[in-house]
Design a protein around this motif. Structure first.
Motif, PDB file in Angstrom:
ATOM      1  N   VAL A  58       8.609   4.903  -4.383  1.00 55.23           N
ATOM      2  CA  VAL A  58       7.290   5.272  -3.891  1.00 55.23           C
ATOM      3  C   VAL A  58       7.204   4.903  -2.413  1.00 55.23           C
ATOM      4  CG1 VAL A  58       4.809   4.822  -4.095  1.00 55.23           C
ATOM      5  CG2 VAL A  58       6.234   5.021  -6.157  1.00 55.23           C
ATOM      6  N   GLU A  59       6.893   5.890  -1.584  1.00 60.54           N
ATOM      7  CA  GLU A  59       6.833   5.664  -0.141  1.00 60.54           C
ATOM      8  C   GLU A  59       5.761   4.620   0.189  1.00 60.54           C
ATOM      9  OE1 GLU A  59       6.189   9.438   1.711  1.00 60.54           O
ATOM     10  OE2 GLU A  59       7.803  10.397   0.560  1.00 60.54           O
ATOM     11  N   ASN A  60       6.115   3.726   1.074  1.00 65.89           N
ATOM     12  CA  ASN A  60       5.194   2.674   1.532  1.00 65.89           C
ATOM     13  C   ASN A  60       4.854   1.651   0.450  1.00 65.89           C
ATOM     14  OD1 ASN A  60       4.982   3.896   4.141  1.00 65.89           O
ATOM     15  ND2 ASN A  60       3.483   5.334   3.298  1.00 65.89           N
ATOM     16  N   SER A  61       5.595   1.665  -0.651  1.00 69.87           N
ATOM     17  CA  SER A  61       5.362   0.634  -1.665  1.00 69.87           C
ATOM     18  C   SER A  61       5.771  -0.724  -1.104  1.00 69.87           C
ATOM     19  CB  SER A  61       6.188   0.920  -2.925  1.00 69.87           C
ATOM     20  OG  SER A  61       6.168  -0.208  -3.794  1.00 69.87           O
ATOM     21  N   PRO A  62       4.924  -1.737  -1.236  1.00 70.98           N
ATOM     22  CA  PRO A  62       5.304  -3.072  -0.753  1.00 70.98           C
ATOM     23  C   PRO A  62       6.449  -3.687  -1.550  1.00 70.98           C
ATOM     24  CG  PRO A  62       3.220  -3.141  -1.938  1.00 70.98           C
ATOM     25  CD  PRO A  62       3.553  -1.699  -1.753  1.00 70.98           C
ATOM     26  N   LEU A  63       6.792  -3.063  -2.674  1.00 72.66           N
ATOM     27  CA  LEU A  63       7.906  -3.583  -3.476  1.00 72.66           C
ATOM     28  C   LEU A  63       9.258  -3.255  -2.861  1.00 72.66           C
ATOM     29  CD1 LEU A  63       6.696  -2.556  -7.055  1.00 72.66           C
ATOM     30  CD2 LEU A  63       6.700  -4.857  -6.078  1.00 72.66           C
ATOM     31  N   LEU A 417       0.369   2.064  -9.869  1.00 77.84           N
ATOM     32  CA  LEU A 417       0.191   3.350 -10.539  1.00 77.84           C
ATOM     33  C   LEU A 417      -0.515   4.344  -9.622  1.00 77.84           C
ATOM     34  CD1 LEU A 417       0.645   4.985 -13.095  1.00 77.84           C
ATOM     35  CD2 LEU A 417      -1.550   4.132 -13.957  1.00 77.84           C
ATOM     36  N   VAL A 418      -1.506   3.894  -8.884  1.00 80.74           N
ATOM     37  CA  VAL A 418      -2.217   4.790  -7.965  1.00 80.74           C
ATOM     38  C   VAL A 418      -1.268   5.315  -6.889  1.00 80.74           C
ATOM     39  CG1 VAL A 418      -3.984   4.870  -6.156  1.00 80.74           C
ATOM     40  CG2 VAL A 418      -4.516   3.867  -8.390  1.00 80.74           C
ATOM     41  N   MET A 419      -0.434   4.445  -6.306  1.00 79.85           N
ATOM     42  CA  MET A 419       0.528   4.901  -5.294  1.00 79.85           C
ATOM     43  C   MET A 419       1.518   5.906  -5.901  1.00 79.85           C
ATOM     44  SD  MET A 419       1.548   1.644  -2.880  1.00 79.85           S
ATOM     45  CE  MET A 419       2.003   0.585  -4.248  1.00 79.85           C
ATOM     46  N   THR A 420       1.980   5.621  -7.107  1.00 79.52           N
ATOM     47  CA  THR A 420       2.931   6.522  -7.761  1.00 79.52           C
ATOM     48  C   THR A 420       2.317   7.891  -7.991  1.00 79.52           C
ATOM     49  OG1 THR A 420       3.986   4.652  -8.883  1.00 79.52           O
ATOM     50  CG2 THR A 420       4.384   6.825  -9.807  1.00 79.52           C
ATOM     51  N   LYS A 421       1.114   7.911  -8.523  1.00 82.14           N
ATOM     52  CA  LYS A 421       0.486   9.183  -8.872  1.00 82.14           C
ATOM     53  C   LYS A 421       0.062   9.974  -7.632  1.00 82.14           C
ATOM     54  CE  LYS A 421       1.501   8.897 -12.918  1.00 82.14           C
ATOM     55  NZ  LYS A 421       2.414   9.895 -13.505  1.00 82.14           N
ATOM     56  N   ARG A 422      -0.331   9.290  -6.584  1.00 76.37           N
ATOM     57  CA  ARG A 422      -0.672  10.033  -5.364  1.00 76.37           C
ATOM     58  C   ARG A 422       0.574  10.657  -4.748  1.00 76.37           C
ATOM     59  NH1 ARG A 422      -5.536   6.184  -3.597  1.00 76.37           N
ATOM     60  NH2 ARG A 422      -7.157   7.408  -4.620  1.00 76.37           N
ATOM     61  N   GLN A 423       1.715   9.978  -4.835  1.00 77.90           N
ATOM     62  CA  GLN A 423       2.955  10.567  -4.341  1.00 77.90           C
ATOM     63  C   GLN A 423       3.330  11.786  -5.184  1.00 77.90           C
ATOM     64  OE1 GLN A 423       6.141   8.255  -2.654  1.00 77.90           O
ATOM     65  NE2 GLN A 423       7.585   8.987  -4.190  1.00 77.90           N
TER      66      GLN A 423
END
Length: 444
Positions: A58-63, A417-423
């Motif tokens: 996921v782009e820009n994920s802090p992980l 989950l929000v970052m994943t789904k927006r991507q």
């Protein structure tokens, strides 16, 4: 290790955990290293449980870049080793879940999210009893962009019409279902009744009630892996995609649950036909949380093709007694079996997140003593009910803003989950209809 000792023919192991989409992420390991797996576990990057549906970061994920993509610790679940009957070589599967290296549960792990809800019930002296009904399609996907019912292994014919509760439809794939049930037995998946459903090549199998929500979700997750694997051995696909055919109904994962007190009594039963006050509190909690939990129940772009009027999938936020047009149904039953059926989730859901969302919402309602609105009668589609989010984007926004979801899920999982789904929402816009089907057919 007892299972492996009893199966010396097994030379390789798959270790796997469910990511946020319910996709199995894992490794292949020689069986001679099994002792180390059981005692020390294995490691994946935390980000592996937070990949998009293509298996991309996921782009820009802090992980990932910000944190240096560090490892979490994967340890075996209570399930232990089990066979993978759909593979040619004898192979064992070891299901895992994620922790921090110091032993703390990792908040981004779907199974840990469900464990957190189960602990809330245990702290209240309650035990949820859970069962799932899983619908799926058998599909000949040998031609790109063209889906059809596979020919029967018995007759070689394709049955292109809907055959609800048809023995002929079941018998047409008798060898497949016999193999599937034998495999369920070997994997300790409590598969019960099978029926043919309302669309061509569509079937449903019920999994038996479990007084352990983690076991029930494990069963559903493993069942989906098994069905898809066994189908490929027969030369066709099995898909839990919400709606592979535009002209026919989609597939759901209906969830039934009751709740027992510390003495084993069903708190939804008060001896009446209506059920107890706490049943109505649980219903109210589920209804209150439904806008925010829609993303859990309809996690993919294709999910929203299923949630349309008059297609045996709910669109309005309401409940009823013995009424399959409503989102929440109270089935007719003996008093001891008084339960709630949640009919909103699609077949494409992550069983861990879905079970957590439903049980967590019900417990919210029980804790709050929330009053349910009056049950509806007749066709739910004709009632002026509040509606579920009508699109994937609306559901993502509702999930992110929902106070009910923050009571159920850790903030870290919500953000992931929000970052994943927006991507996914962004990149799915680039796909044709045929490419969308190709993507979802096997992954969900």
């Amino acid at each position: 290790m007892d299972w492996l000792r009893d199966h010396p023919e097994v030379k390789t192991i798959r270790v796997a955990a469910a990511d946020l989409n319910g996709v199995a992420r894992g490794k292949r390991i020689p069986a001679r290293f099994a002792d180390k797996l059981l005692t020390e576990g294995t490691k994946f990057p935390y980000s592996v449980l937070n990949m998009d549906i293509w298996g991309e970061d996921v782009e820009n994920s802090p992980l990932v870049w910000q944190a240096g993509d560090p490892d979490g610790l994967l340890m075996p679940t209570e399930r232990g080793f089990m066979p993978m009957p759909w593979l040619d070589a004898p192979t064992a599967l070891l299901p895992l879940w994620m922790f921090h290296p110091d032993g703390r549960p990792y908040d981004g792990c779907p199974r840990q999210a469900l464990a957190r809800v189960a602990e809330r019930y245990a702290s209240a002296g309650l035990t949820p009893v859970v069962a799932t009904e899983l619908e799926f399609f058998l599909i000949d996907d040998s031609k790109f962009g063209e889906l059809q019912v596979p020919p029967s292994p018995r007759s070689g014919k394709r049955r292109t019409g809907a055959e609800t509760l048809s023995l002929r439809a079941l018998d047409s794939f008798d060898r497949f279902f016999t193999d599937l049930y034998d495999s369920c037995e070997a994997m300790d998946i409590p598969a019960d009744t099978a029926i043919s459903e309302a669309a061509p090549g569509q079937f449903e199998i019920n999994l038996m009630h479990q007084p352990d929500p983690l076991k029930a979700a494990d069963d559903a997750w493993l069942f989906k892996l098994l069905v898809k694997g066994v189908a490929r051995r027969y030369g066709f696909a099995a898909s839990f995609m919400a709606k592979p055919y535009h002209l026919f109904n989609g597939s759901g994962m209906h969830m039934h649950f009751s709740v027992l007190d510390s003495r084993g009594n069903n708190i939804f039963d008060d001896g009446s036909e209506a059920g107890s006050e706490r049943l109505r509190h649980a219903v109210a909690g589920c209804l209150q949380a439904m806008p925010g939990s829609a993303l859990i129940f309809a996690p993919h772009e294709n999910s929203y093709d299923r949630l349309v009027p008059n297609a045996h999938a709910p669109t309005g936020i309401g409940w009823a007694y013995e009424n399959r047009t409503s989102a929440i149904r109270i089935p007719s039953s003996g008093h001891k079996a008084r339960r709630i059926e949640h009919r909103t989730p699609g077949g494409d859901v992550n069983p861990y997140l879905t079970t957590a969302a439903i049980l967590g919402a019900a417990l919210n309602g029980i804790e709050d003593g929330r009053d349910a609105p009056a049950p509806i009668t007749g066709n739910a589609y004709d009632h002026p009910l509040a509606q579920l989010p009508g699109s994937w984007g609306e559901a993502i926004d509702a999930f992110e803003a929902s106070p009910e979801m923050r009571r159920i899920f850790p903030q870290h999982l919500i953000e992931n989950l929000v970052m994943t789904k927006r991507q996914e929402l962004h990149y799915m816009a680039e796909l044709s209809d045929a490419e969308t089907v190709e993507l979802y057919l096997d992954t969900v």
